[in-house]
Design an enzyme around this catalytic site. Sequence first.
Site, PDB file in Angstrom:
ATOM      1  NE  ARG A 170      -0.154   1.670   3.420  1.00  0.00           N
ATOM      2  CZ  ARG A 170       0.803   2.561   3.645  1.00  0.00           C
ATOM      3  NH1 ARG A 170       2.044   2.183   3.905  1.00  0.00           N
ATOM      4  NH2 ARG A 170       0.562   3.847   3.603  1.00  0.00           N
ATOM      5  N   GLY A 171       0.222   2.388  -0.188  1.00  0.00           N
ATOM      6  CA  GLY A 171       0.988   3.625  -0.344  1.00  0.00           C
ATOM      7  C   GLY A 171       1.161   3.885  -1.835  1.00  0.00           C
ATOM      8  CB  ALA A 172       0.483   6.905  -3.863  1.00  0.00           C
ATOM      9  NE  ARG A 190      -6.041   0.751  -2.320  1.00  0.00           N
ATOM     10  CZ  ARG A 190      -5.454   1.318  -1.248  1.00  0.00           C
ATOM     11  NH1 ARG A 190      -4.182   1.097  -0.978  1.00  0.00           N
ATOM     12  NH2 ARG A 190      -6.156   2.089  -0.440  1.00  0.00           N
ATOM     13  CD  GLN A 239      -3.584   2.957   6.516  1.00  0.00           C
ATOM     14  OE1 GLN A 239      -4.263   3.389   7.454  1.00  0.00           O
ATOM     15  NE2 GLN A 239      -4.100   2.777   5.317  1.00  0.00           N
ATOM     16  CG  ASP A 272      -3.088   8.135  -1.767  1.00  0.00           C
ATOM     17  OD1 ASP A 272      -3.012   8.710  -0.666  1.00  0.00           O
ATOM     18  OD2 ASP A 272      -2.745   6.948  -1.930  1.00  0.00           O
ATOM     19  CG  ASN A 278      -2.538  11.682   2.173  1.00  0.00           C
ATOM     20  OD1 ASN A 278      -1.924  10.825   1.515  1.00  0.00           O
ATOM     21  ND2 ASN A 278      -2.270  11.901   3.446  1.00  0.00           N
ATOM     22  CE  LYS A 279      -5.514   5.708   3.759  1.00  0.00           C
ATOM     23  NZ  LYS A 279      -6.438   4.893   2.932  1.00  0.00           N
TER      24      LYS A 279
HETATM   25  O1  MRU Z   1      -4.681   3.277   1.684  1.00  0.00           O
HETATM   26  P1  MRU Z   1      -3.194   3.475   1.698  1.00  0.00           P
HETATM   27  O2  MRU Z   1      -2.528   2.996   2.940  1.00  0.00           O
HETATM   28  O3  MRU Z   1      -2.546   2.958   0.433  1.00  0.00           O
HETATM   29  O4  MRU Z   1      -3.067   5.050   1.683  1.00  0.00           O
HETATM   30  C1  MRU Z   1      -1.801   5.638   1.722  1.00  0.00           C
HETATM   31  C2  MRU Z   1      -1.847   7.082   1.924  1.00  0.00           C
HETATM   32  O5  MRU Z   1      -2.868   7.727   1.918  1.00  0.00           O
HETATM   33  C3  MRU Z   1      -0.537   7.728   2.015  1.00  0.00           C
HETATM   34  O6  MRU Z   1      -0.553   8.783   2.915  1.00  0.00           O
HETATM   35  C4  MRU Z   1      -0.212   8.197   0.588  1.00  0.00           C
HETATM   36  O7  MRU Z   1      -0.282   7.100  -0.312  1.00  0.00           O
HETATM   37  C5  MRU Z   1       1.089   8.738   0.414  1.00  0.00           C
HETATM   38  S1  MRU Z   1       2.236   7.464   0.265  1.00  0.00           S
HETATM   39  C6  MRU Z   1       3.777   8.106   0.023  1.00  0.00           C
END
Ligand code: MRU
Length: 354
Positions: A50-52, A95, A201, A242, A252-253
């Site tokens: 996970r994470g962009a 996703r 997270q 993201d 973002n999250k």
């Molecule tokens: O749902 P996730 O855990 O993939 O979401 C991640 C986030 O929102 C992060 O803050 C974002 O991807 C930045 S990652 C460098």
Amino acid sequence: MAFESKIKTIEWVDNYSRMVDQTVVPYEYKFVNITDGEQMFNAIRDMIVRGAPAIGIAGAHGAVLFAQQLAKEGLNRDEFVQKLIEKAEYMKTSRPTAVNLMWACQKQIEVIKNSASDIAGIIEELKQNAIKLENEDIEINKKIGDYGAEVVPKGATILTHCNAGALATVGYGTALGVVRSAFAKDNTVQVFADETRPRQQGARITTFELAMDGIPVTLITDGMCSYFMKKGMIDMVVVGADRIAANGDTANKIGTYTVAIAAKYHNIPFYIAAPLSTIDTSISSGDEIVIEERSREEVTHINGKIICSDKVNVINPGFDVTPHELIAGIITEKGILRPDYNKSIAEVFNTSKS
Ligand code: MRU
């Protein structure tokens, strides 16, 4: 100045992808091997990775895995190319919100379309491109970190939300890349990490990776940020992204928007740290960003235990969009973009076409 982080989240090894299983961090720190395309699709969807930026690389690996499978089907070159492009397009749908996934899959589609090689050659080119994207991700994060460190005050307490760290990228991190570079210059810098419900997270991943690297971190729950801001205990906010629209609106999250509003109210600078691959210049504002809806169980349960009535209604958007007016700067590998973002984003893309 770069700080050496011990974490490598995702890596191409011989003919498969190896990644940290983020569903079990911090209870376990273990790696899983992903050996076929469908397995990669599920690993992205189920957030093993996970994470962009990390899911971007995972998508690029997924294209190689599908290519290896299709090569065993006895297709001619044209059939192989057509089916492989379909698979890479499919991988983009694992996703919806983080644009790095679509970006990296598209990079692989371009490799396929531009190749003059036979099937074996295409697979090799895809593999080399995936490894290149992997290595570039770490280099880009170090640059983001170094630009960001320039705006971190001495001894600062930096608030972050979710995990935009080494574990959200190939290594080093975006928001936590800024933290790592700042800490390398000034070891009195510290982090406040929001827990980040529903999947935690911040609690599970951000505290884990910062502690692993010896960077001081204090865990707070999501509702606490304005309390600490009012007390003067937060000097700046840095979060990842993201997807960023052409006007600077940033997905973002979920919960990031609330932090940004609180930061504005308390006159605390709120920064986004992200590679240019997170900027989607095809959309003019955040209204066009598709927000992922996730399962009710993420909200009703913690660690497998129900925490509410099983009859309750639940809505669980995975992300929110912070309006550009709340953002002091977007820290990229090409420097810190400032408002007016329509102008600064257009300018950086005009000067750094990749
Ligand atoms: O749902 P996730 O855990 O993939 O979401 C991640 C986030 O929102 C992060 O803050 C974002 O991807 C930045 S990652 C460098």
